[in-house]
Design a protein around this motif. Structure first.
Motif, PDB file in Angstrom:
ATOM      1  N   LEU A 241       0.835  -1.200   0.000  1.00  0.00           N
ATOM      2  CA  LEU A 241       0.000   0.000   0.000  1.00  0.00           C
ATOM      3  C   LEU A 241       0.869   1.249   0.000  1.00  0.00           C
ATOM      4  CD1 LEU A 241      -2.907   1.023   0.020  1.00  0.00           C
ATOM      5  CD2 LEU A 241      -2.846   0.977   2.522  1.00  0.00           C
ATOM      6  N   ALA A 242       1.992   1.196   0.718  1.00  0.00           N
ATOM      7  CA  ALA A 242       2.934   2.317   0.705  1.00  0.00           C
ATOM      8  C   ALA A 242       3.533   2.512  -0.689  1.00  0.00           C
ATOM      9  CB  ALA A 242       4.036   2.084   1.737  1.00  0.00           C
ATOM     10  N   GLN A 243       3.741   1.412  -1.418  1.00  0.00           N
ATOM     11  CA  GLN A 243       4.247   1.536  -2.793  1.00  0.00           C
ATOM     12  C   GLN A 243       3.235   2.238  -3.684  1.00  0.00           C
ATOM     13  OE1 GLN A 243       6.085  -2.081  -4.501  1.00  0.00           O
ATOM     14  NE2 GLN A 243       6.203  -2.857  -2.405  1.00  0.00           N
ATOM     15  N   LEU A 244       1.950   1.943  -3.499  1.00  0.00           N
ATOM     16  CA  LEU A 244       0.918   2.640  -4.268  1.00  0.00           C
ATOM     17  C   LEU A 244       0.948   4.133  -3.941  1.00  0.00           C
ATOM     18  CD1 LEU A 244      -1.550   2.749  -6.138  1.00  0.00           C
ATOM     19  CD2 LEU A 244      -2.975   2.175  -4.150  1.00  0.00           C
ATOM     20  N   ARG A 245       1.079   4.455  -2.676  1.00  0.00           N
ATOM     21  CA  ARG A 245       1.126   5.868  -2.281  1.00  0.00           C
ATOM     22  C   ARG A 245       2.318   6.576  -2.929  1.00  0.00           C
ATOM     23  NH1 ARG A 245       3.419   8.766   2.381  1.00  0.00           N
ATOM     24  NH2 ARG A 245       2.291  10.741   2.563  1.00  0.00           N
ATOM     25  N   GLN A 246       3.462   5.873  -3.006  1.00  0.00           N
ATOM     26  CA  GLN A 246       4.651   6.479  -3.611  1.00  0.00           C
ATOM     27  C   GLN A 246       4.509   6.642  -5.122  1.00  0.00           C
ATOM     28  OE1 GLN A 246       7.653   3.720  -2.325  1.00  0.00           O
ATOM     29  NE2 GLN A 246       7.408   4.280  -0.161  1.00  0.00           N
ATOM     30  N   ALA A 247       3.609   5.849  -5.723  1.00  0.00           N
ATOM     31  CA  ALA A 247       3.466   5.847  -7.180  1.00  0.00           C
ATOM     32  C   ALA A 247       2.498   6.904  -7.694  1.00  0.00           C
ATOM     33  CB  ALA A 247       3.011   4.468  -7.650  1.00  0.00           C
ATOM     34  N   THR A 248       1.787   7.590  -6.806  1.00  0.00           N
ATOM     35  CA  THR A 248       0.776   8.548  -7.251  1.00  0.00           C
ATOM     36  C   THR A 248       0.795   9.795  -6.385  1.00  0.00           C
ATOM     37  OG1 THR A 248      -1.591   8.859  -7.688  1.00  0.00           O
ATOM     38  CG2 THR A 248      -1.012   7.447  -5.830  1.00  0.00           C
ATOM     39  N   SER A 249       0.378  10.895  -6.982  1.00  0.00           N
ATOM     40  CA  SER A 249       0.222  12.131  -6.208  1.00  0.00           C
ATOM     41  C   SER A 249      -1.157  12.240  -5.577  1.00  0.00           C
ATOM     42  CB  SER A 249       0.460  13.348  -7.116  1.00  0.00           C
ATOM     43  OG  SER A 249      -0.550  13.413  -8.126  1.00  0.00           O
ATOM     44  N   ILE A 250      -2.069  11.323  -5.929  1.00  0.00           N
ATOM     45  CA  ILE A 250      -3.412  11.334  -5.353  1.00  0.00           C
ATOM     46  C   ILE A 250      -3.338  10.838  -3.911  1.00  0.00           C
ATOM     47  CG2 ILE A 250      -5.779  10.495  -5.579  1.00  0.00           C
ATOM     48  CD1 ILE A 250      -5.115   9.861  -8.540  1.00  0.00           C
ATOM     49  N   PRO A 251      -3.912  11.538  -2.950  1.00  0.00           N
ATOM     50  CA  PRO A 251      -3.874  11.070  -1.567  1.00  0.00           C
ATOM     51  C   PRO A 251      -4.513   9.685  -1.423  1.00  0.00           C
ATOM     52  CG  PRO A 251      -4.542  13.368  -1.648  1.00  0.00           C
ATOM     53  CD  PRO A 251      -4.530  12.877  -3.065  1.00  0.00           C
ATOM     54  N   ILE A 252      -3.922   8.877  -0.558  1.00  0.00           N
ATOM     55  CA  ILE A 252      -4.419   7.532  -0.271  1.00  0.00           C
ATOM     56  C   ILE A 252      -5.173   7.566   1.053  1.00  0.00           C
ATOM     57  CG2 ILE A 252      -3.812   5.128   0.178  1.00  0.00           C
ATOM     58  CD1 ILE A 252      -3.305   6.031  -2.705  1.00  0.00           C
ATOM     59  N   CYS A 253      -6.415   7.066   1.024  1.00  0.00           N
ATOM     60  CA  CYS A 253      -7.259   6.999   2.218  1.00  0.00           C
ATOM     61  C   CYS A 253      -7.427   5.542   2.623  1.00  0.00           C
ATOM     62  CB  CYS A 253      -8.617   7.631   1.948  1.00  0.00           C
ATOM     63  SG  CYS A 253      -9.761   7.549   3.345  1.00  0.00           S
ATOM     64  N   GLY A 254      -7.199   5.242   3.889  1.00  0.00           N
ATOM     65  CA  GLY A 254      -7.418   3.885   4.374  1.00  0.00           C
ATOM     66  C   GLY A 254      -7.322   3.831   5.889  1.00  0.00           C
ATOM     67  N   SER A 255      -7.919   2.876   6.537  1.00  0.00           N
ATOM     68  CA  SER A 255      -8.925   2.030   5.940  1.00  0.00           C
ATOM     69  C   SER A 255      -9.817   1.560   7.057  1.00  0.00           C
ATOM     70  CB  SER A 255      -8.288   0.836   5.236  1.00  0.00           C
ATOM     71  OG  SER A 255      -9.207  -0.173   4.956  1.00  0.00           O
ATOM     72  N   GLU A 256     -11.136   1.546   6.809  1.00  0.00           N
ATOM     73  CA  GLU A 256     -12.054   0.956   7.776  1.00  0.00           C
ATOM     74  C   GLU A 256     -11.810  -0.543   7.923  1.00  0.00           C
ATOM     75  OE1 GLU A 256     -14.599   0.595   3.950  1.00  0.00           O
ATOM     76  OE2 GLU A 256     -13.056   1.926   4.748  1.00  0.00           O
ATOM     77  N   LEU A 257     -11.018  -1.113   7.009  1.00  0.00           N
ATOM     78  CA  LEU A 257     -10.656  -2.524   7.098  1.00  0.00           C
ATOM     79  C   LEU A 257      -9.460  -2.753   8.025  1.00  0.00           C
ATOM     80  CD1 LEU A 257     -10.936  -3.398   3.297  1.00  0.00           C
ATOM     81  CD2 LEU A 257     -12.686  -3.616   5.074  1.00  0.00           C
ATOM     82  N   ALA A 258      -8.836  -1.689   8.489  1.00  0.00           N
ATOM     83  CA  ALA A 258      -7.753  -1.795   9.474  1.00  0.00           C
ATOM     84  C   ALA A 258      -8.384  -1.778  10.859  1.00  0.00           C
ATOM     85  CB  ALA A 258      -6.769  -0.636   9.307  1.00  0.00           C
ATOM     86  N   LEU A 259      -8.586  -2.966  11.398  1.00  0.00           N
ATOM     87  CA  LEU A 259      -9.436  -3.108  12.580  1.00  0.00           C
ATOM     88  C   LEU A 259      -8.614  -2.983  13.862  1.00  0.00           C
ATOM     89  CD1 LEU A 259     -11.692  -6.013  11.299  1.00  0.00           C
ATOM     90  CD2 LEU A 259     -12.156  -3.568  11.255  1.00  0.00           C
TER      91      LEU A 259
END
Length: 399
Positions: A255-273
């Motif tokens: 998920l951190a790699q996705l964040r590094q690959a884009t300038s769009i902010p990453i939101c997460g996550s209600e799945l992180a319990l």
């Protein structure tokens, strides 16, 4: 204020919602809620949690949370167990507010704002009624022709939907136009042709209203990293407010790699319990915006801590809601309280629709902003008409 009875209430029509009411010896009743697998959660509440609470002081919320959480370590802490604890916790906070004569946002420590901006998750009236992974009958997926069938609207006429939302003062919306392509490859691949199809709704929104509408993009955890990066690259020019759960947060590093690959902010996550999973998201710099669901991730007690954790990383916090009215209200109180709350999720098909059948008063939403109730506690009770329904099931544990 001794806990004298714990009851769970389930209405078959609203198949995923489970209400919890905690009764005390002084006559106050606290209201909580959670969502998904209500029969399983009911059994767990009465088998494992109620015996640990009956006869104890309802005001000792922090101690109750720790004891209930620690007692579930042999079951796994997350999922059903944590959702059950969440429902209990919200009901206890409702009791605390009622007992102190304060609305929940003040009982939590006071307000950081008068109201909170909302975004509309573009679901319809029947959205999320089924159990995930279980096929639904045609009768349970019927889409009406009402004004608030926003899933159909964003799929086919996103430009009209954006204008309609702006006419209500709502200037942010969440859509998921890429979901239908994920099953073709189990999320491992998406073609550029399918990306172009998925871009059509946001293109229509931008053509119709420009940047007057913020657009959140939901991925429901369906994608693997290469496909998620490809979608993010295509979305860059449309400037979404965030990408949410384009991958499951199970592997924080990817998920951190996705964040590094884009300038769009990453939101997460209600799945992180729980705070323990959220800690990894924050420390690994995997998200720009931390999201939680108040009645999935441990209730108000845990969600307040999650928001504070995000604040220590200078990040905003958002509360997820695509469930029931008590979750929505608890989230509103939390968003009013937390200084780093960014925006509050809502589903207008729900608050204009079935929420009114379930609780005693409407939720105040004006010109795109939500205002908290000022009555003590969470601010509403269950609609008494619920008790007359033939599809209602009540289970009780009492001293």
């Amino acid at each position: 204020m001794q806990i004298s009875k714990i009851e769970t209430l389930h209405i078959e029509e609203f198949a995923n919602i489970l209400f919890v009411q905690i009764h005390t010896d002084n006559g106050l009743i606290g209201l909580g809620e959670t969502y998904y697998t209500p029969k399983t959660t009911t059994a767990f509440i009465h088998e494992a949690l109620s015996p640990q609470l009956l006869g104890l002081n309802a005001l000792d919320i922090e101690g109750h949370w720790r004891r209930l959480y620690d007692s579930t370590h042999v079951y796994g802490n997350r999922g059903t167990e944590l959702r059950a604890i969440s429902a209990i916790d919200v009901a206890l906070w409702d009791l605390f507010g009622q007992h102190s004569g304060l609305p929940l946002y003040r009982a939590l420590g006071g307000a950081s704002r008068e109201s909170i901006r909302t975004y509309n998750t573009c679901a319809g009236t029947m959205y999320a009624r089924g159990t995930p992974g279980v096929a639904r009958s045609a009768s349970s997926t019927t889409v009406s022709e009402g004004r608030y069938e926003d899933l159909e609207a964003f799929t086919n006429r996103a430009d009209e939907l954006a204008r309609d939302l702006l006419s209500e003062g709502v200037s942010a919306m969440k859509i998921w136009p890429f979901d239908s392509f994920a099953s073709q490859s189990n999320g491992t691949y998406i073609s550029y042709a399918d990306i172009e199809k998925g871009l059509e709704p946001i293109q229509k929104i931008r053509d119709a209203v420009g940047m007057d509408m913020e657009v959140m993009m939901e991925g429901h955890g369906y994608w693997k990293l290469p496909a998620a990066v490809r979608i993010a690259e295509a979305l860059e020019e449309y400037k979404p407010m965030w990408l949410e759960d384009f991958m499951k947060p199970d592997n924080v590093e990817t998920l951190a790699q996705l964040r590094q690959a884009t300038s769009i902010p990453i939101c997460g996550s209600e799945l992180a319990l729980s705070r323990y999973h959220a800690k990894d998201l924050l420390e690994q710099q995997a998200v720009d915006i931390l999201m939680t669901d108040v009645t999935w991730t441990g209730g108000l007690t845990e969600s307040k801590k999650l928001a504070a954790m995000a604040d220590t990383f200078n990040l905003p916090f958002v509360a997820h809601d695509c469930t029931g009215p008590v979750t929505f209200l608890a989230s509103i109180h939390l968003s009013i309280h937390c200084p780093n709350a960014l925006i509050q999720e809502s589903v207008r098909a729900y608050y204009h629709g079935f929420y009114k059948e379930l609780v005693t008063q409407p939720i105040r939403i004006e010109n795109g902003y939500i205002y908290p109730p000022d009555e003590p506690g969470i601010g509403v009770t269950l609609n008494p008409n619920i008790l007359k329904r033939n599809d209602l099931t009540i289970h009780e544990s009492m001293i």
